[in-house]
Design a protein around this motif. Structure first.
Motif, PDB file in Angstrom:
ATOM      1  N   GLU A 149       0.831  -1.212   0.000  1.00  0.00           N
ATOM      2  CA  GLU A 149       0.000   0.000   0.000  1.00  0.00           C
ATOM      3  C   GLU A 149       0.863   1.259   0.000  1.00  0.00           C
ATOM      4  O   GLU A 149       0.487   2.277  -0.587  1.00  0.00           O
ATOM      5  N   PHE A 150       2.022   1.191   0.656  1.00  0.00           N
ATOM      6  CA  PHE A 150       2.918   2.353   0.689  1.00  0.00           C
ATOM      7  C   PHE A 150       3.350   2.727  -0.730  1.00  0.00           C
ATOM      8  O   PHE A 150       3.343   3.902  -1.105  1.00  0.00           O
ATOM      9  N   LEU A 151       3.696   1.730  -1.522  1.00  0.00           N
ATOM     10  CA  LEU A 151       4.123   2.006  -2.897  1.00  0.00           C
ATOM     11  C   LEU A 151       2.942   2.451  -3.758  1.00  0.00           C
ATOM     12  O   LEU A 151       3.095   3.303  -4.640  1.00  0.00           O
ATOM     13  N   LYS A 232      -4.692  16.432  -8.701  1.00  0.00           N
ATOM     14  CA  LYS A 232      -5.810  15.791  -8.011  1.00  0.00           C
ATOM     15  C   LYS A 232      -6.854  15.306  -9.011  1.00  0.00           C
ATOM     16  O   LYS A 232      -7.371  14.170  -8.912  1.00  0.00           O
ATOM     17  N   ALA A 233      -7.151  16.138 -10.009  1.00  0.00           N
ATOM     18  CA  ALA A 233      -8.141  15.755 -11.019  1.00  0.00           C
ATOM     19  C   ALA A 233      -7.623  14.603 -11.877  1.00  0.00           C
ATOM     20  O   ALA A 233      -8.388  13.698 -12.248  1.00  0.00           O
ATOM     21  N   LYS A 245      -8.261   6.959  -0.904  1.00  0.00           N
ATOM     22  CA  LYS A 245      -7.094   6.679  -0.067  1.00  0.00           C
ATOM     23  C   LYS A 245      -6.268   7.952   0.130  1.00  0.00           C
ATOM     24  O   LYS A 245      -6.300   8.869  -0.679  1.00  0.00           O
ATOM     25  N   LYS A 246      -5.540   7.970   1.222  1.00  0.00           N
ATOM     26  CA  LYS A 246      -4.669   9.112   1.494  1.00  0.00           C
ATOM     27  C   LYS A 246      -3.447   9.043   0.593  1.00  0.00           C
ATOM     28  O   LYS A 246      -2.790   8.012   0.494  1.00  0.00           O
ATOM     29  N   ILE A 247      -3.153  10.144  -0.063  1.00  0.00           N
ATOM     30  CA  ILE A 247      -1.991  10.217  -0.943  1.00  0.00           C
ATOM     31  C   ILE A 247      -0.745  10.521  -0.101  1.00  0.00           C
ATOM     32  O   ILE A 247      -0.711  11.493   0.658  1.00  0.00           O
ATOM     33  N   SER A 264      -0.306  25.220   1.961  1.00  0.00           N
ATOM     34  CA  SER A 264      -1.753  25.353   2.202  1.00  0.00           C
ATOM     35  C   SER A 264      -2.550  24.484   1.231  1.00  0.00           C
ATOM     36  O   SER A 264      -3.544  23.845   1.603  1.00  0.00           O
ATOM     37  N   LYS A 265      -2.099  24.443  -0.018  1.00  0.00           N
ATOM     38  CA  LYS A 265      -2.794  23.627  -1.012  1.00  0.00           C
ATOM     39  C   LYS A 265      -2.676  22.132  -0.687  1.00  0.00           C
ATOM     40  O   LYS A 265      -3.637  21.371  -0.831  1.00  0.00           O
ATOM     41  N   LEU A 266      -1.511  21.693  -0.207  1.00  0.00           N
ATOM     42  CA  LEU A 266      -1.329  20.290   0.180  1.00  0.00           C
ATOM     43  C   LEU A 266      -2.258  19.921   1.332  1.00  0.00           C
ATOM     44  O   LEU A 266      -2.849  18.836   1.348  1.00  0.00           O
ATOM     45  N   ASN A 267      -2.400  20.844   2.298  1.00  0.00           N
ATOM     46  CA  ASN A 267      -3.328  20.591   3.407  1.00  0.00           C
ATOM     47  C   ASN A 267      -4.769  20.560   2.917  1.00  0.00           C
ATOM     48  O   ASN A 267      -5.581  19.750   3.387  1.00  0.00           O
ATOM     49  N   GLU A 268      -5.095  21.425   1.981  1.00  0.00           N
ATOM     50  CA  GLU A 268      -6.453  21.468   1.448  1.00  0.00           C
ATOM     51  C   GLU A 268      -6.786  20.162   0.717  1.00  0.00           C
ATOM     52  O   GLU A 268      -7.910  19.653   0.824  1.00  0.00           O
ATOM     53  N   LEU A 269      -5.825  19.620  -0.021  1.00  0.00           N
ATOM     54  CA  LEU A 269      -6.047  18.379  -0.763  1.00  0.00           C
ATOM     55  C   LEU A 269      -5.906  17.145   0.122  1.00  0.00           C
ATOM     56  O   LEU A 269      -6.153  16.030  -0.338  1.00  0.00           O
ATOM     57  N   LYS A 270      -5.481  17.344   1.378  1.00  0.00           N
ATOM     58  CA  LYS A 270      -5.314  16.271   2.357  1.00  0.00           C
ATOM     59  C   LYS A 270      -4.250  15.248   1.922  1.00  0.00           C
ATOM     60  O   LYS A 270      -4.406  14.047   2.115  1.00  0.00           O
ATOM     61  N   PHE A 271      -3.183  15.772   1.298  1.00  0.00           N
ATOM     62  CA  PHE A 271      -2.040  14.931   0.967  1.00  0.00           C
ATOM     63  C   PHE A 271      -1.148  14.814   2.203  1.00  0.00           C
ATOM     64  O   PHE A 271      -0.886  15.817   2.874  1.00  0.00           O
TER      65      PHE A 271
END
Length: 294
Positions: A149-151, A232-233, A245-247, A264-271
């Motif tokens: 899953e990590f890969l 993301k798209a 799944k979490k990226i 901020s964008k990474l936090n917004e996308l929940k990466f």
């Protein structure tokens, strides 16, 4: 016979009362051309007449071989340890011996050699090495929980310059030729100054997204944040199994990646951002396999 054996025979015959010529004839009758010359026989007969009893050569006067003593080897070693950049001549002057002796001591007694410094991107401090080890352990622990899953969930990004022209290397231009054939020729190619910046997003399956920077533009926080939205798209289309799944996102520490807008964008996308140690070598696949078959 050895020289000392001939001298012993000459001494024996001299003590029997024979003259130099008689001794020479006696030696010739037994050893022929291998016997010593008359001059040598005459010289040793004269030595024995003066009272000499030894048949070995006398110790010759001259400079004693003191340069390779244990004390001198230790002195050379301490001199080198004080400054490893010293030349052989400098060490010889400091120790008061010849350059030849210094060379022998360094290579044979101390088993040392002088090498050029190996280039590294940066000399890390103790704290930087500790941070690198801690971050590596953190990534390793994430991988060990579920390697597959990590890969699958990991995505990495890197920018790379794509040149309009890549010149042929010397090895690539080599050809097989027969004896007598002229050597191959290659005209000098003027390198094209044109190049474009490509931002490439990868995962374990291959390339997800490539963005080519338009001429006259530069990558800044806003541009990179827009790329993350585009990523993301694209993930939803090309990697539907990652939709829920979490990226695990990996990027280097370039200023455009770590600025406030990008974070901020990474936090917004929940990466989930994977740590990248400061001054760590960049081994992104974009630098090696982007255009492997072209």
């Amino acid at each position: 016979m050895e020289k000392t054996e001939y001298r012993a025979v000459i001494k024996f015959l001299h003590l029997k009362g024979k003259k130099s010529q008689e001794i020479k004839d006696e030696l010739d009758s037994v050893h022929g051309e291998a016997s010593p010359s008359f001059t040598t026989v005459k010289q040793w007969v004269a030595e024995y007449k003066r009272g000499r009893t030894r048949i070995l050569d006398e110790e010759r006067s001259g400079r004693p071989k003191t340069a390779t003593t244990d004390e001198m080897v230790d002195l050379v070693h301490r001199t080198v340890m004080e400054d490893r950049r010293l030349t052989v001549k400098d060490i010889a002057e400091a120790c008061g011996i010849s350059s030849e002796r210094v060379h022998k001591i360094l290579h044979q007694d101390l088993d040392m050699r002088k090498l050029s410094a190996r280039w590294v991107p940066r000399l890390l401090t103790i704290d930087q090495k500790r941070v690198r080890a801690d971050m590596s352990r953190e990534c390793l622990s994430l991988c060990q929980k579920n390697p597959a899953e990590f890969l699958r969930q990991t995505i990495t990004v890197d920018e790379t310059w794509v040149h309009h022209h890549t010149p042929e290397t010397k090895q690539q231009s080599m050809q097989w030729i027969a004896v007598g054939e002229p050597a191959p020729k290659k005209a000098k190619v003027v390198l094209s100054a044109g190049k474009v910046m490509a931002t490439v997003f990868w995962d374990s399956r291959g390339i997800i997204l490539i963005d080519y920077l338009a001429k006259g533009k530069t990558i800044n926080g806003q541009y990179y944040a827009a790329l993350l939205d585009k990523l993301k798209a694209t993930i939803k289309k090309k990697r539907p199994h990652l939709a829920k799944k979490k990226i695990l996102f990996h990027q280097d520490n370039a200023r455009v990646h770590t600025c406030m807008v990008a974070m901020s964008k990474l936090n917004e996308l929940k990466f989930q951002l994977l740590p990248h140690p400061p001054y760590s070598p960049d081994i992104a696949p974009s630098d090696f396999f982007l255009f492997e078959k072209i």
